[in-house]
Design a protein around this motif. Sequence first.
Motif, mmCIF file in Angstrom:
data_model
loop_
_atom_site.group_PDB
_atom_site.id
_atom_site.type_symbol
_atom_site.label_atom_id
_atom_site.label_comp_id
_atom_site.label_asym_id
_atom_site.label_seq_id
_atom_site.Cartn_x
_atom_site.Cartn_y
_atom_site.Cartn_z
ATOM 1 N N LYS A 15 23.095 64.807 17.868
ATOM 2 C CA LYS A 15 24.488 65.261 17.759
ATOM 3 C C LYS A 15 24.603 66.765 18.000
ATOM 4 O O LYS A 15 25.432 67.204 18.801
ATOM 5 C CB LYS A 15 25.054 64.903 16.377
ATOM 6 C CG LYS A 15 25.126 63.420 16.097
ATOM 7 C CD LYS A 15 25.537 63.116 14.676
ATOM 8 C CE LYS A 15 24.636 63.683 13.622
ATOM 9 N NZ LYS A 15 23.245 63.216 13.623
ATOM 10 N N THR A 16 23.795 67.551 17.321
ATOM 11 C CA THR A 16 23.871 69.010 17.470
ATOM 12 C C THR A 16 23.446 69.438 18.861
ATOM 13 O O THR A 16 24.079 70.324 19.451
ATOM 14 C CB THR A 16 23.025 69.710 16.393
ATOM 15 O OG1 THR A 16 23.537 69.341 15.104
ATOM 16 C CG2 THR A 16 23.069 71.216 16.542
ATOM 17 N N ALA A 17 22.417 68.824 19.413
ATOM 18 C CA ALA A 17 21.997 69.154 20.781
ATOM 19 C C ALA A 17 23.141 68.892 21.749
ATOM 20 O O ALA A 17 23.414 69.716 22.634
ATOM 21 C CB ALA A 17 20.755 68.346 21.169
ATOM 22 N N GLN A 18 23.834 67.778 21.576
ATOM 23 C CA GLN A 18 24.952 67.474 22.466
ATOM 24 C C GLN A 18 26.095 68.466 22.273
ATOM 25 O O GLN A 18 26.729 68.888 23.235
ATOM 26 C CB GLN A 18 25.420 66.034 22.261
ATOM 27 C CG GLN A 18 24.417 65.049 22.814
ATOM 28 C CD GLN A 18 24.976 63.655 22.970
ATOM 29 O OE1 GLN A 18 26.161 63.457 23.156
ATOM 30 N NE2 GLN A 18 24.082 62.684 22.902
ATOM 31 N N ALA A 19 26.355 68.855 21.026
ATOM 32 C CA ALA A 19 27.403 69.849 20.776
ATOM 33 C C ALA A 19 27.076 71.160 21.494
ATOM 34 O O ALA A 19 27.953 71.765 22.124
ATOM 35 C CB ALA A 19 27.560 70.094 19.276
#
Length: 193
Positions: A15-19
């Motif tokens: 999730k954070t990588a995609q954000a």
Amino acid sequence: MPKLYFKYGAMGSSKTAQALMVKFNYEEKGYQVGLLKPSVDSRDGLTVVKSRIGLKDTGILIEKDLDLYKWFQHNRYDVLIIDEAQFLSGAQIDQLKDIAIEFVPVLCFGLKTDFQTHMFEGSKRLFEIADSLTEIKSVCTCGRKAEVNARICNGKIVREGEQVFLGGNESYIGLCYDCWKNDKTGSIRQKQK
């Protein structure tokens, strides 16, 4: 027309990588991006937004009582990206919805449920009012889709405790419901050694 988006997944779903990748893509095209995170997430420092694969950036801290709508009036951006949105209050999610209706796209990333499979306040409100819901899928140790954020201590699944307990791979793993429900932790212990 701007929208309120919620992109959610179990622990380990990137999730954070995609954000951070979405932020990069917007900035590469000349957009001013506000990257924000709740103050409760202090794992990597109060303003650091960091993924498990090492991507990181500086974010803006969202205090528990911050009115995001009023804040946005003095801090204009072309798009807002919120990491760990599950930790926001329902009122703050409503404020993000108002920003999305009146001004700019708001992209929220976070968990749907806690380690006991109960929704967080912020996630619940996002499911109620977001314009777009997208699951970021990940895989359980057995190969099925991970959907439960299992809290782990000494290789065993923990079922009691405070809803918020910060941790990463050392404290949580995404499991399918069957593995979580039936305490299938053999493959977890092997991975931790």
